[in-house]
Write a protein that holds these residues in place. Structure first.
Motif, PDB file in Angstrom:
ATOM      1  N   ALA A   1      -3.944  10.290  -6.428  1.00 61.59           N
ATOM      2  CA  ALA A   1      -3.375   8.893  -6.360  1.00 61.59           C
ATOM      3  C   ALA A   1      -2.155   8.974  -7.303  1.00 61.59           C
ATOM      4  N   LYS A   2      -2.232   9.533  -8.452  1.00 58.00           N
ATOM      5  CA  LYS A   2      -1.077   9.242  -9.449  1.00 58.00           C
ATOM      6  C   LYS A   2       0.181   9.994  -9.041  1.00 58.00           C
ATOM      7  N   GLN A   3      -0.242  11.124  -8.263  1.00 58.96           N
ATOM      8  CA  GLN A   3       0.956  12.053  -7.839  1.00 58.96           C
ATOM      9  C   GLN A   3       1.803  11.375  -6.762  1.00 58.96           C
ATOM     10  N   ALA A   4       0.825  10.936  -5.899  1.00 54.83           N
ATOM     11  CA  ALA A   4       1.449   9.791  -4.600  1.00 54.83           C
ATOM     12  C   ALA A   4       2.118   8.808  -5.076  1.00 54.83           C
ATOM     13  N   ASP A   5       1.735   8.118  -6.295  1.00 60.37           N
ATOM     14  CA  ASP A   5       2.485   7.013  -6.834  1.00 60.37           C
ATOM     15  C   ASP A   5       4.000   7.326  -6.939  1.00 60.37           C
ATOM     16  N   GLN A   6       3.853   8.942  -7.711  1.00 57.46           N
ATOM     17  CA  GLN A   6       5.312   9.159  -8.118  1.00 57.46           C
ATOM     18  C   GLN A   6       6.229   9.694  -7.436  1.00 57.46           C
ATOM     19  N   LEU A   7       5.740  10.034  -5.954  1.00 54.81           N
ATOM     20  CA  LEU A   7       6.844  10.625  -4.850  1.00 54.81           C
ATOM     21  C   LEU A   7       7.461   9.783  -4.275  1.00 54.81           C
ATOM     22  N   GLU A   8       8.644   9.643  -4.193  1.00 53.22           N
ATOM     23  CA  GLU A   8       9.657   8.561  -3.579  1.00 53.22           C
ATOM     24  C   GLU A   8       9.400   8.461  -2.068  1.00 53.22           C
ATOM     25  N   TRP A   9       9.348   9.647  -1.293  1.00 53.58           N
ATOM     26  CA  TRP A   9       9.254   9.853  -0.038  1.00 53.58           C
ATOM     27  C   TRP A   9       7.706   9.173   0.432  1.00 53.58           C
ATOM     28  N   VAL A  10       6.785   9.064  -0.113  1.00 48.41           N
ATOM     29  CA  VAL A  10       5.571   8.415  -0.022  1.00 48.41           C
ATOM     30  C   VAL A  10       5.754   7.096   0.478  1.00 48.41           C
ATOM     31  N   HIS A  11       6.501   6.305  -0.303  1.00 47.29           N
ATOM     32  CA  HIS A  11       6.837   4.747  -0.072  1.00 47.29           C
ATOM     33  C   HIS A  11       8.125   4.634   0.493  1.00 47.29           C
ATOM     34  N   GLN A  12       8.610   5.507   1.025  1.00 48.99           N
ATOM     35  CA  GLN A  12       9.894   5.118   1.828  1.00 48.99           C
ATOM     36  C   GLN A  12       9.814   3.986   2.803  1.00 48.99           C
ATOM     37  N   PRO A  13      10.811   3.230   3.215  1.00 52.56           N
ATOM     38  CA  PRO A  13      10.691   2.059   3.973  1.00 52.56           C
ATOM     39  C   PRO A  13      10.773   2.753   5.473  1.00 52.56           C
ATOM     40  N   PHE A  14      10.031   2.049   6.133  1.00 50.29           N
ATOM     41  CA  PHE A  14       9.661   2.427   7.473  1.00 50.29           C
ATOM     42  C   PHE A  14       9.749   1.249   8.432  1.00 50.29           C
ATOM     43  N   PRO A  15      10.807   1.433   9.385  1.00 48.94           N
ATOM     44  CA  PRO A  15      10.998  -0.015  10.184  1.00 48.94           C
ATOM     45  C   PRO A  15      10.032  -0.299  10.960  1.00 48.94           C
ATOM     46  N   ALA A  16      10.096  -1.648  11.093  1.00 51.64           N
ATOM     47  CA  ALA A  16       8.996  -2.181  11.877  1.00 51.64           C
ATOM     48  C   ALA A  16       8.887  -1.859  13.374  1.00 51.64           C
ATOM     49  N   THR A  17       9.925  -1.590  13.837  1.00 45.23           N
ATOM     50  CA  THR A  17      10.094  -1.003  15.270  1.00 45.23           C
ATOM     51  C   THR A  17       9.662   0.367  15.610  1.00 45.23           C
ATOM     52  N   TRP A  18       9.814   1.303  14.359  1.00 42.95           N
ATOM     53  CA  TRP A  18       9.035   2.662  14.382  1.00 42.95           C
ATOM     54  C   TRP A  18       7.704   2.502  14.132  1.00 42.95           C
ATOM     55  N   ASP A  19       7.421   1.586  13.409  1.00 37.77           N
ATOM     56  CA  ASP A  19       5.974   1.423  13.196  1.00 37.77           C
ATOM     57  C   ASP A  19       5.242   0.836  14.477  1.00 37.77           C
ATOM     58  N   ASP A  20       6.009   0.129  15.219  1.00 42.72           N
ATOM     59  CA  ASP A  20       5.116  -0.485  16.649  1.00 42.72           C
ATOM     60  C   ASP A  20       5.240   0.763  17.391  1.00 42.72           C
ATOM     61  N   ALA A  21       6.115   1.601  17.590  1.00 41.56           N
ATOM     62  CA  ALA A  21       6.066   2.735  18.371  1.00 41.56           C
ATOM     63  C   ALA A  21       4.911   3.855  18.198  1.00 41.56           C
ATOM     64  N   ARG A  22       4.922   3.839  16.962  1.00 44.32           N
ATOM     65  CA  ARG A  22       3.904   4.794  16.481  1.00 44.32           C
ATOM     66  C   ARG A  22       2.500   4.383  16.531  1.00 44.32           C
ATOM     67  N   ASN A  23       2.235   3.054  16.462  1.00 43.67           N
ATOM     68  CA  ASN A  23       0.917   2.470  16.756  1.00 43.67           C
ATOM     69  C   ASN A  23       0.727   2.533  18.336  1.00 43.67           C
ATOM     70  N   LYS A  24       1.653   2.427  19.142  1.00 40.58           N
ATOM     71  CA  LYS A  24       1.306   2.555  20.531  1.00 40.58           C
ATOM     72  C   LYS A  24       1.057   4.167  20.794  1.00 40.58           C
ATOM     73  N   LEU A  25       1.517   4.908  19.964  1.00 46.77           N
ATOM     74  CA  LEU A  25       1.294   6.180  20.243  1.00 46.77           C
ATOM     75  C   LEU A  25      -0.151   6.845  19.815  1.00 46.77           C
TER      76      LEU A  25
END
Length: 848
Positions: free
Chosen positions: A355-379
């Motif tokens: 968990a500590k390593q995940a907190d420190q990695l910028e790409w783990v928390h990168q912004p993810f657009p809502a439309t992308w999230d919708d498409a991924r959820n439908k997948l």
């Protein structure tokens, strides 16, 4: 005066009289003390390259826009805070380097630089980007690193190496799509990471995964076959809960070549070790080097690794080695944790460390657009029901959920691929049209094919493939799996029939890694040869199956004896013209050696071809840390030193124990692999390959011949659509490469003539450029097809061109060895390239 070189002086200004140099083409005043440019600079109308790097410029005069011929403008490491709007008038500009300045914004006029190919803006203070950047049709390289206010993760930006090949750059369209999709759309933190669990079989990897998920310990846990996947919610993270997509890799050696499919820098790793067999340090070194090889980021840093010392409650299993020394060699190690899955010892500590390593990695928390999230959820529901789907269907799903732009759809596919959620191999034209929704479907089936080949001395027939994959009803996806193995150079395909009709061929595949271990007697004879060209590659770690990639690339040159190919698990014997080569790995020494015998010219061609392939493979895996050495007068010399000495006109020192020190001519050493003409900086023709994706194997045969011609100094480089960067606009890139090529070759087949893009886009443009004497167009006939009858609106028709091989005899009709047909092609192309070199008056704009 055409070239003026004033670099590395103390000039503080340029005199107005500079305007009198009306013939000046190249001006280099790098590394001086210039604080401003005179307005007269705009009158140098012939100037094509201007080097102003490492000065003290704060502004550019508007007159800079009055240079109609300027192609390269290098302004790195100055103090420029703004660009004049007139920069947009540089219509011929292809390279603009602004690294290391004080830019806070870019003028919208930058979108007028329609010829721009490479743009470096790293190490500035940019806070926003103009949308006009998305209108640059030829842009292939965009460096935005170290502009923190843009908030673009380095994993999205890709490599920042200015000189690095396209395979390691991120497509500008992908970078810009990422930036603008987050600027224009609401987004949430991604909060996801790929977590890979690696180690030798039997160390307890699967038990470790069960333990961190709070599942009960199972004494009868079976070994993982291939790769097992699951999701784990990391609730110990300080920001938000992070979903870890956990990959449990099989530890069996035969499966290690599969890891290259999935290892990446955008991952975290757990390396599981035990000391039961007293080889824990050797295991640690092997896996850490493998992770570093495949997982380094653009700064050379390895992904975070946590080492678990498992089965700690059993004293006989406790690993023993110097932890501090290992961490000193591999700074990517974040922690050592003593664990025992049966008693749950250290499991909470492991979960908190992850968990500590995940907190420190910028790409783990990168912004993810809502439309992308919708498409991924439908997948997600589709992933549960089917293992794969056509990419067109993926696009349709994206469009229906608000992800409408092609570039955004490709960018989303890349994110899902990097997370291991859905795989799409965009680099390969044979694979890009399918998306694997269940990665374990891929790994499970490839694993079974590897096992089958291992039992059959490395050979797989169509019947073997269909028997292993009988549960996969889609015949095209059975072919896809074999193409995946070919793509990653685990296998190569050959035919057992001499019939020229494709449908009559009975293909089978050879998997070098699954071949028997015993080498033929000829190997020892070749290894002992004294009159030979010899190379040696040494590695900190030699990945399992690495040599197989070289064997796959050179398989058409494998020597046969009594109808049997001279290849084995750790080596191969090659033959070309009158030369023979032994390419062999010694895993225990972590070395690969090349020995080539034969007449000097033939030996150079074969040695140069093998070296070219090895260097390409090393380029694909930039973290290997290999050392290449060449043998000269019984002494091993570092190839990079010898090549640098020749480039700088210096002799190479040679020390022979008991004899003394000498100085040798590095050119004589380098001539063993290519000609001096191949190594100079003079302009050479570029070659474009047009082909159908059904003719990938024939394309690879042509590439071998082109590599030989490049080593003879007849051409610069070749290009084909496999070199398109994922996320790049493929049509724009193909059109740009077609327009820049000096020689265009077309692999003619029924499949090629049945491909609309080839017949409606590539052939007409190639013929038009041929008519205008801007390029030479050469068809290569693979099989009997109606190419003579093919018509276009251009003045010249395909039937008017001189085709290869000689006498128009198709490649498939060169029996029993098609290599003679390809040799005829190579000889013909050599004549064409020689003529291009003689007549061309082009001048390159290379960076000094």
């Amino acid at each position: 005066m055409e070239v003026l070189y004033l670099a590395d002086n103390l000039h503080t200004s340029l005199p107005p009289e500079i305007v009198q140099l009306l013939a000046l083409i190249e001006f280099n005043i790098n590394r001086n003390q210039l604080t401003a440019l005179p307005q007269e600079i705009g009158q140098l109308s012939a100037l094509t390259v201007l080097y102003l790097g490492s000065n003290k410029l704060t502004t550019l005069p508007p007159e800079i826009g009055q240079l109609p011929a300027l192609k390269g403008l290098f302004l790195y490491e100055n103090q420029i805070s703004a660009l004049p709007a007139e920069i947009g008038q540089l219509s011929a500009l292809t390279v603009l380097n602004l690294r290391g300045n004080q830019l806070t914004a870019l003028p919208p006029q930058i979108g007028k630089l329609k010829a721009l190919i490479k743009l470096s803006l790293e190490e500035n203070k940019l806070s926003n980007l103009p949308t006009e950047l998305t209108t640059l049709p030829r842009l292939r390289m965009l460096h935005l690193h170290q502009n923190p206010e843009l908030k673009i993760p380095t994993t999205v930006l890709g490599s920042s190496d200015w000189e690095e090949g396209n395979n390691h750059w991120t497509a500008p369209q992908t970078i810009l799509s990422y930036y603008f999709s987050r600027t224009n759309n609401p987004a949430r933190p991604l909060n996801e990471v790929k977590l890979l669990i690696v180690g030798r079989g039997g160390t307890g990897k699967t038990s470790t995964i069960r333990a961190i998920q709070s599942l009960p310990f199972c004494d009868t846990e079976e070994s993982t076959a291939g790769i097992a996947l699951c999701d784990w919610q990391m609730t110990d993270c300080k920001k938000d809960t992070v979903t870890a997509h956990v990959w449990d890799f099989a530890g069996q050696v035969i499966t290690h070549s599969m890891h290259q499919f999935f290892f990446s820098e955008r991952s975290m790793y757990v390396l599981v070790l035990t000391g039961r067999e007293n080889n824990e340090l050797e295991d640690a070194e092997y896996w850490l080097r493998l992770i570093m090889a495949f997982g380094k980021d653009e700064h050379g840093n390895g992904p975070p690794v946590i080492i678990t010392l498992n089965k700690w409650d059993d004293k006989s299993c406790r690993p023993k080695f110097d932890r501090e020394a290992l961490q000193e060699r591999y700074p990517c190690i974040r922690a050592f944790i003593e664990t025992d899955c049966k008693s749950a010892r250290g499991i909470d500590k492991l979960k908190k460390a992850l968990a500590k390593q995940a907190d420190q990695l910028e790409w783990v928390h990168q912004p993810f657009p809502a439309t992308w999230d919708d498409a991924r959820n439908k997948l997600a529901p589709k992933r549960k029901k089917r293992p794969h789907l056509p990419f067109d269907e993926f696009r349709a799903l994206c469009t229906a959920n608000g992800v409408e732009k092609d570039i955004d759809q490709i960018a989303l596919a890349d994110v899902l691929h990097n997370l291991g959620i859905a795989l799409n191999y965009r680099r390969d034209p044979r694979l890009r049209e399918s998306t694997v929704l269940q990665p374990d479907w891929l790994t499970r089936n490839v694993y079974k094919l590897l096992r089958r080949a291992e039992k059959k001395a490395g050979v797989l027939t169509e019947a073997d493939r269909d028997a292993v994959l009988r549960q996969e009803k889609d015949i095209e996806m059975r072919a896809y799996l074999m193409q995946i193995m070919e793509r990653f150079e685990v296998a190569y395909c050959t035919e057992t029939s001499e019939s020229p009709l494709p449908k009559a061929k009975a293909p089978h595949w050879l998997l070098p890694q699954a071949l028997p271990d015993s080498q033929p007697k000829a190997a020892a004879t070749l290894a002992a040869a004294t009159e030979a060209t010899k190379l040696r590659y040494s590695y900190p770690a030699l990945p399992e199956g690495f040599l197989a990639r070289a064997i796959v690339r050179t398989h058409e040159f494998i020597e046969q004896e009594g109808g049997k190919r001279l290849q084995w698990a750790n080596g191969v014997i090659l033959a070309m013209d009158d030369a023979r080569a032994l390419l062999r790995a010694t895993p225990q020494e972590r070395q690969i050696t090349l020995t080539v015998v034969g007449p000097e010219d033939a030996r150079r061609k074969l040695a140069g071809l093998c070296r070219s392939h090895m260097r390409e493979i090393h380029s694909d895996i930039p973290g290997l840390g290999q050392k290449e050495e060449t043998l000269f007068k019984d002494q091993w010399l570092d190839s990079s030193v010898v090549e640098a000495d020749e480039k700088h006109g210096k002799p190479t020192p040679l020390s022979i124990p008991g004899v003394g020190s000498f100085q040798i001519d590095p050119t004589a050493v380098n001539n063993a692999y290519d000609t001096k003409a191949a190594r100079n900086d003079e302009w050479k023709p570029k070659v474009f390959i047009s082909y159908s994706k059904a003719n990938v194997r024939q394309r690879d045969s042509l590439v071998n011949q082109l590599n030989i011609l490049a080593n003879e100094g007849l051409m610069d480089k070749h290009w084909h659509d496999r070199m398109i960067i994922p996320g790049e606009n493929w049509n724009d890139r193909i059109q740009a490469e077609l327009n820049e090529a000096d020689l265009i070759v077309l692999l003619l087949s029924n499949n090629a003539l049945g491909t609309k893009y080839i017949t409606q886009d590539e052939i007409p443009l190639a013929l038009a450029r041929h008519d205008a004497k801007q390029a030479c167009f050469v068809p290569i006939i693979l099989e009997d097809c109606r190419w003579v009858q093919f018509k276009t609106d251009t003045k010249t028709q395909l039937a008017d061109l001189n085709a290869l091989p000689e006498k128009g005899k198709p490649i498939v009709e060169w029996k029993p060895n098609q290599l003679k047909g390809w040799k005829s092609v190579s000889d013909g192309l050599a004549v064409v390239l020689t003529e291009i070199l003689k007549t061309s008056k082009k001048r390159d704009t290379r960076r000094r």
